[in-house]
Enzyme design. Structure first.
Site, PDB file in Angstrom:
ATOM      1  N   SER A   9      11.498   1.922   2.360  1.00 49.65           N
ATOM      2  CA  SER A   9      12.012   1.088   3.456  1.00 49.65           C
ATOM      3  C   SER A   9      12.963   1.915   4.301  1.00 49.65           C
ATOM      4  CB  SER A   9      12.767  -0.115   2.901  1.00 49.65           C
ATOM      5  OG  SER A   9      13.537  -0.697   3.949  1.00 49.65           O
ATOM      6  N   HIS A  34       7.727   1.049   5.177  1.00 46.42           N
ATOM      7  CA  HIS A  34       8.104  -0.368   5.263  1.00 46.42           C
ATOM      8  C   HIS A  34       9.218  -0.508   6.298  1.00 46.42           C
ATOM      9  CE1 HIS A  34       8.627  -4.460   3.584  1.00 46.42           C
ATOM     10  NE2 HIS A  34       9.937  -4.245   3.676  1.00 46.42           N
ATOM     11  N   ASP A  36      11.772  -3.028   8.143  1.00 44.89           N
ATOM     12  CA  ASP A  36      12.449  -4.315   8.004  1.00 44.89           C
ATOM     13  C   ASP A  36      13.016  -4.782   9.337  1.00 44.89           C
ATOM     14  OD1 ASP A  36      12.322  -5.013   5.176  1.00 44.89           O
ATOM     15  OD2 ASP A  36      13.475  -3.173   4.837  1.00 44.89           O
ATOM     16  N   MET A  38      14.857  -7.586  11.425  1.00 44.50           N
ATOM     17  CA  MET A  38      15.755  -8.721  11.169  1.00 44.50           C
ATOM     18  C   MET A  38      16.330  -9.225  12.481  1.00 44.50           C
ATOM     19  SD  MET A  38      17.886  -7.212   7.972  1.00 44.50           S
ATOM     20  CE  MET A  38      17.076  -6.452   6.571  1.00 44.50           C
ATOM     21  N   HIS A  67       7.766  -5.932   8.009  1.00 46.11           N
ATOM     22  CA  HIS A  67       8.303  -7.130   7.375  1.00 46.11           C
ATOM     23  C   HIS A  67       9.154  -7.877   8.396  1.00 46.11           C
ATOM     24  CE1 HIS A  67      11.094  -8.651   3.857  1.00 46.11           C
ATOM     25  NE2 HIS A  67      10.520  -9.650   4.513  1.00 46.11           N
ATOM     26  N   MET A  69      11.507 -10.505   9.283  1.00 46.84           N
ATOM     27  CA  MET A  69      12.511 -11.476   8.864  1.00 46.84           C
ATOM     28  C   MET A  69      13.070 -12.110  10.128  1.00 46.84           C
ATOM     29  SD  MET A  69      14.179  -9.194   5.836  1.00 46.84           S
ATOM     30  CE  MET A  69      13.427  -7.700   6.452  1.00 46.84           C
ATOM     31  N   MET A 140       9.909 -11.499  -2.543  1.00 47.76           N
ATOM     32  CA  MET A 140      11.271 -10.959  -2.367  1.00 47.76           C
ATOM     33  C   MET A 140      12.005 -11.028  -3.705  1.00 47.76           C
ATOM     34  SD  MET A 140      11.527  -9.935   0.707  1.00 47.76           S
ATOM     35  CE  MET A 140      13.227  -9.361   0.470  1.00 47.76           C
ATOM     36  N   ASP A 174       9.914  -6.507  -3.171  1.00 48.29           N
ATOM     37  CA  ASP A 174      10.867  -5.940  -2.216  1.00 48.29           C
ATOM     38  C   ASP A 174      12.287  -6.353  -2.569  1.00 48.29           C
ATOM     39  OD1 ASP A 174      12.093  -4.893   0.010  1.00 48.29           O
ATOM     40  OD2 ASP A 174      11.166  -6.260   1.449  1.00 48.29           O
TER      41      ASP A 174
END
Ligand code: DX5
Ligand code: ZN
Length: 224
Positions: A9, A34, A36, A38, A67, A69, A140, A174
């Protein structure tokens, strides 16, 4: 046995040298990067957006595992697909028509994935599996929002449930994955492993990636 894949990540990379951080993962033998994303609403943190996916996909040739979020992912699917995402993970807890968003991801030629938070019952994603709306499930093992948190072992039950239901699906885990927890997760049926802080703090990331792969394969086999 499904493919074992390791996904560093880049949340744990140096944001000032993001491309180099992505390259470091690829050079270490990682299978995917990966990313992330957000939004500061779905989770109490803001990270980066589609520009980071562009940077990463330009820097490496391995796939981008993105991913999301974000509270309303439906507005951003095409943007992330165009930015270079290969797999797009949305949360079952997000505010959207999950079936429609997963179908949109697939219609763009990308791999749809559904993600479930630690406190959310696994039953909430059963319809995604029963109808094969997804190619991947992301469990998660921390509350999303930050790297460096402790692995929540209670989610292993969910992994086992998903694996019993679907031998064809990729199951990613994750949060808090290190040289100990990678084995635990593999033993209940995970085959994709996201790890941020553990991998990026290594002097020799390649050795750590190889070790993850070896340990996960051994633990996965012994579970079957
Ligand atoms: C957490 C993110 C994770 C995070 C994992 O919200 O989804 O991908 O980067 O970080 P570590 O491996 O440090 O727990
Ligand atoms: Zn993540």
């Amino acid at each position: 046995m499904p493919d074992i894949q390791i996904m560093p990540s880049i949340l744990a990379a140096d944001f000032g040298h993001l491309a180099a951080g992505c390259k470091r993962a690829e050079d270490a033998g990682a299978d995917q990067v990966h990313v992330d994303v957000m939004d500061g609403v779905f989770v109490p943190n803001i990270s980066f957006g589609p520009e980071a996916v562009k940077v990463s996909s330009a820097a490496v040739s391995i796939p981008q595992n993105v991913h999301l979020m974000v509270i309303e992912p439906q507005h951003y699917i095409k943007t992330f697909a165009d930015a270079g995402a290969d797999t797009i993970q949305i949360h079952i807890e997000s505010r959207c028509d999950v079936e429609a968003v997963l179908a949109e991801i697939r219609s763009l030629g990308k791999r749809p994935a559904i993600t479930v938070n630690p406190e959310t019952p696994v039953e909430s994603i059963f319809q995604c599996l029963e109808n094969r709306w997804v190619d991947e499930v992301l469990i998660m093992s921390v509350h999303p929002g930050f790297g460096g948190q402790k692995y929540i072992a209670a989610v292993e039950e969910k992994v086992a449930t998903v694996r019993r239901m679907a031998d064809w699906v990729d199951i990613a885990i994750d949060g808090g994955i290190d040289d100990q927890t990678v084995t635990r997760a593999a033993a209940v049926g995970c085959n994709l492993f996201v790890a941020g802080s553990y991998l990026y703090k290594q002097d020799d990331m390649a050795a750590a990636v190889a070790d993850f792969r070896k340990q996960a394969a051994a633990a996965y086999c012994s579970a079957l």
